[in-house]
Design a protein around this motif. Structure first.
Motif, PDB file in Angstrom:
ATOM      1  N   LEU A   1      41.501  41.008  28.786  1.00 29.80           N
ATOM      2  CA  LEU A   1      41.584  40.054  28.006  1.00 29.80           C
ATOM      3  C   LEU A   1      40.914  38.892  27.379  1.00 29.80           C
ATOM      4  N   LEU A   2      40.055  39.318  28.150  1.00 33.40           N
ATOM      5  CA  LEU A   2      38.930  38.004  27.742  1.00 33.40           C
ATOM      6  C   LEU A   2      37.613  38.364  27.099  1.00 33.40           C
ATOM      7  N   THR A   3      37.504  39.833  27.167  1.00 31.39           N
ATOM      8  CA  THR A   3      36.289  40.502  26.631  1.00 31.39           C
ATOM      9  C   THR A   3      36.740  40.858  25.229  1.00 31.39           C
ATOM     10  N   THR A   4      38.143  40.484  24.493  1.00 34.18           N
ATOM     11  CA  THR A   4      38.477  41.613  23.254  1.00 34.18           C
ATOM     12  C   THR A   4      38.699  40.560  22.461  1.00 34.18           C
ATOM     13  N   SER A   5      38.925  41.237  20.844  1.00 32.02           N
ATOM     14  CA  SER A   5      39.605  40.041  20.492  1.00 32.02           C
ATOM     15  C   SER A   5      40.679  41.423  19.333  1.00 32.02           C
ATOM     16  N   ASN A   6      40.956  40.679  18.601  1.00 28.98           N
ATOM     17  CA  ASN A   6      42.248  40.642  17.739  1.00 28.98           C
ATOM     18  C   ASN A   6      41.677  40.484  16.066  1.00 28.98           C
ATOM     19  N   PHE A   7      42.291  41.094  15.551  1.00 27.09           N
ATOM     20  CA  PHE A   7      42.043  40.885  14.315  1.00 27.09           C
ATOM     21  C   PHE A   7      43.071  41.195  12.855  1.00 27.09           C
ATOM     22  N   SER A   8      43.034  40.223  11.807  1.00 29.62           N
ATOM     23  CA  SER A   8      43.918  40.812  10.489  1.00 29.62           C
ATOM     24  C   SER A   8      45.160  40.795  11.306  1.00 29.62           C
TER      25      SER A   8
ATOM     26  N   VAL B   1      52.695  40.781  24.671  1.00 31.09           N
ATOM     27  CA  VAL B   1      51.405  40.275  25.417  1.00 31.09           C
ATOM     28  C   VAL B   1      50.722  38.888  25.130  1.00 31.09           C
ATOM     29  N   ARG B   2      50.349  38.615  23.902  1.00 26.67           N
ATOM     30  CA  ARG B   2      50.602  36.802  23.886  1.00 26.67           C
ATOM     31  C   ARG B   2      51.243  35.949  24.099  1.00 26.67           C
ATOM     32  N   ASP B   3      52.615  36.124  24.466  1.00 26.73           N
ATOM     33  CA  ASP B   3      52.871  35.831  24.684  1.00 26.73           C
ATOM     34  C   ASP B   3      53.278  35.077  26.822  1.00 26.73           C
ATOM     35  N   THR B   4      53.360  36.592  27.359  1.00 23.08           N
ATOM     36  CA  THR B   4      52.949  36.431  28.509  1.00 23.08           C
ATOM     37  C   THR B   4      51.231  35.900  28.463  1.00 23.08           C
ATOM     38  N   ALA B   5      50.486  36.000  28.093  1.00 24.91           N
ATOM     39  CA  ALA B   5      49.085  35.821  28.052  1.00 24.91           C
ATOM     40  C   ALA B   5      48.724  34.471  28.244  1.00 24.91           C
ATOM     41  N   LEU B   6      49.778  33.857  27.034  1.00 24.95           N
ATOM     42  CA  LEU B   6      50.177  32.917  26.926  1.00 24.95           C
ATOM     43  C   LEU B   6      50.713  31.576  27.698  1.00 24.95           C
ATOM     44  N   GLU B   7      51.591  32.205  28.525  1.00 24.90           N
ATOM     45  CA  GLU B   7      52.347  31.895  29.608  1.00 24.90           C
ATOM     46  C   GLU B   7      51.867  31.311  31.063  1.00 24.90           C
ATOM     47  N   PHE B   8      50.504  32.243  31.165  1.00 24.95           N
ATOM     48  CA  PHE B   8      49.986  32.672  32.498  1.00 24.95           C
ATOM     49  C   PHE B   8      48.737  31.553  31.998  1.00 24.95           C
ATOM     50  N   GLY B   9      48.430  31.360  31.054  1.00 27.32           N
ATOM     51  CA  GLY B   9      47.059  30.377  30.538  1.00 27.32           C
ATOM     52  C   GLY B   9      46.307  31.107  29.762  1.00 27.32           C
ATOM     53  N   ILE B  10      46.052  32.345  29.608  1.00 26.55           N
ATOM     54  CA  ILE B  10      45.495  33.513  30.076  1.00 26.55           C
ATOM     55  C   ILE B  10      44.822  33.238  28.415  1.00 26.55           C
ATOM     56  N   PRO B  11      43.732  33.539  27.563  1.00 27.04           N
ATOM     57  CA  PRO B  11      42.735  32.718  26.272  1.00 27.04           C
ATOM     58  C   PRO B  11      43.352  34.612  25.301  1.00 27.04           C
ATOM     59  N   TYR B  12      43.868  34.442  24.177  1.00 25.24           N
ATOM     60  CA  TYR B  12      44.682  35.825  23.935  1.00 25.24           C
ATOM     61  C   TYR B  12      44.046  35.487  22.309  1.00 25.24           C
ATOM     62  N   ASN B  13      42.640  36.087  21.650  1.00 24.23           N
ATOM     63  CA  ASN B  13      41.092  36.284  21.312  1.00 24.23           C
ATOM     64  C   ASN B  13      41.865  37.222  20.147  1.00 24.23           C
ATOM     65  N   GLN B  14      42.094  36.156  18.956  1.00 24.49           N
ATOM     66  CA  GLN B  14      42.624  36.921  17.211  1.00 24.49           C
ATOM     67  C   GLN B  14      42.018  35.864  16.133  1.00 24.49           C
ATOM     68  N   LYS B  15      41.675  36.837  15.237  1.00 18.11           N
ATOM     69  CA  LYS B  15      41.524  35.901  13.784  1.00 18.11           C
ATOM     70  C   LYS B  15      43.179  36.155  12.980  1.00 18.11           C
ATOM     71  N   SER B  16      42.325  35.710  12.099  1.00 13.98           N
ATOM     72  CA  SER B  16      43.833  36.020  11.288  1.00 13.98           C
ATOM     73  C   SER B  16      43.564  37.192  10.082  1.00 13.98           C
TER      74      SER B  16
END
Length: 359
Positions: free
Chosen positions: A282-289, A326-341
């Motif tokens: 999660l910390l080393t990866t990013s989503n997009f679009s 994945v996004r909701d669970t990560a944010l629930e634990f304060g873990i970044p969810y990297n994403q570009k729109s």
């Protein structure tokens, strides 16, 4: 491989168990398989035809226009990219089918487009997915000296301009792939101990060479022999095909990890990474679009790289549906969810990162 990085098994165990449980529940409650569905099968047929169709026409010798030679090769280039991103990628990860033989057969589509499934498995599945963004361990970061994709790599003055010239090297990346890169990496992986048996190495080298020769024969030699044009025109059209494929694939893969918001962790003196493996992804990866369904279908769901890195055993056609989990669970634990729109926004950030790495 000597002393590979090791991840913590004790940190964030509650997050890991909850995320895996929620994803399992999604498939169970909806009574669907984690493997390919009808959309995936359709995509496989489309991409294979998009590559093999134009090549077959070129090999038939019926083309009488020079511009049609370029058009057919470039069209085949998009099919090649589609196979790379949307067919062989899942097959070699074992996520296409529950049947390993089918995964193996479809994984050979990598060989059909001039690369090699064995080398890709070691580079991508073993080194990149296991050690994402870890200096010297992630082979996707091990670029020639004139490219700097990690803040921990030695910096040279030429890197100040890499955000400009990198596009040329992205474009020729598959040309390097079908010629030298697979041979170089296979030899290096043997020295690293990833291929321990000497007979296995020479068998892989023999098969690699045969597949390459077969690819050269039907992709360029046969068209040169049967088409009524100068060999140089056919060669230029063939190169154009790879320039398209290389640029498309490189852009899609690079904006997932060489980005301003992702981490490049280092090991301690004992080779430990101070994170659980899933959190590391999660910390080393990013989503997009994430909202562009058509784009996602075309690029094999690789705009959902986070989901792919967390669950490479799940076929990419399901990533869009499990991404909110994945996004909701990560944010629930304060873990970044990297994403570009948007993809263009991701490309812009990638350029910014390349500039920062060169300063």
């Amino acid at each position: 491989m000597q002393h590979p990085p090791k991840f913590s098994r004790s940190l964030d165990r509650r997050f890991v168990k909850l995320l895996q449980k929620r994803v399992r529940q999604y498939f169970k409650e909806n009574q669907i398989s984690t493997h390919a569905n009808s959309s995936m099968i359709t995509k496989t047929i489309v991409m294979l035809l998009l590559f093999l169709g134009p090549i077959s026409i070129l090999c038939s010798g019926i083309v009488t226009s020079g511009w049609m030679v370029f058009l057919l090769y470039i069209t085949s280039g998009f099919g090649m990219a589609g196979i790379g991103m949307g067919v062989m990628h899942d097959a070699i990860h074992g996520s296409y089918s529950k049947h390993s033989k089918l995964n193996t057969i479809l994984g050979y589509s990598m060989n059909i487009i001039g690369a090699n499934a064995t080398v890709w498995h070691l580079q991508h599945n073993v080194l990149h997915h296991t050690y994402t963004n870890i200096h010297e361990a992630d082979d996707d970061l091990n670029m020639p000296f004139f490219l700097r994709f990690s803040p921990h790599k030695k910096k040279y003055k030429i890197h100040r301009f890499q955000f400009i010239y990198v596009w040329f090297f992205y474009s020729i990346s598959t040309l390097a792939w079908i010629t030298a890169k697979d041979f170089v990496r296979l030899t290096r992986y043997r020295k690293m101990g990833l291929i321990e048996d000497k007979k296995e190495f020479y068998r892989s080298l023999f098969h690699l060479t045969l597949w390459k020769l077969a690819y050269y024969m039907y992709a360029i030699v046969l068209p040169i022999l049967v088409l009524p044009f100068s060999p140089w025109l056919v060669i230029l059209a063939f190169i154009s095909m790879h320039l398209v494929t290389g640029l498309v694939i490189s852009c899609v893969f690079q904006v997932a990890h060489v980005m301003p918001d992702v981490n490049y962790p280092l090991t301690d003196n004992q080779g430990n990474i101070d994170n659980n493996w899933l959190v590391h992804q999660l910390l080393t990866t990013s989503n997009f679009s994430p909202k562009n369904k058509t784009f996602s279908w075309l690029i094999g769901g690789l705009n959902y790289q986070i989901e792919h890195h967390l669950f490479p055993n799940i076929c990419h056609v399901h990533y869009r549906d499990i991404s909110p989990i994945v996004r909701d669970t990560a944010l629930e634990f304060g873990i970044p969810y990297n994403q570009k729109s948007t993809f263009t926004g991701a490309i812009a950030d990638h350029i910014a990162m390349l500039r920062n790495l060169g300063r």
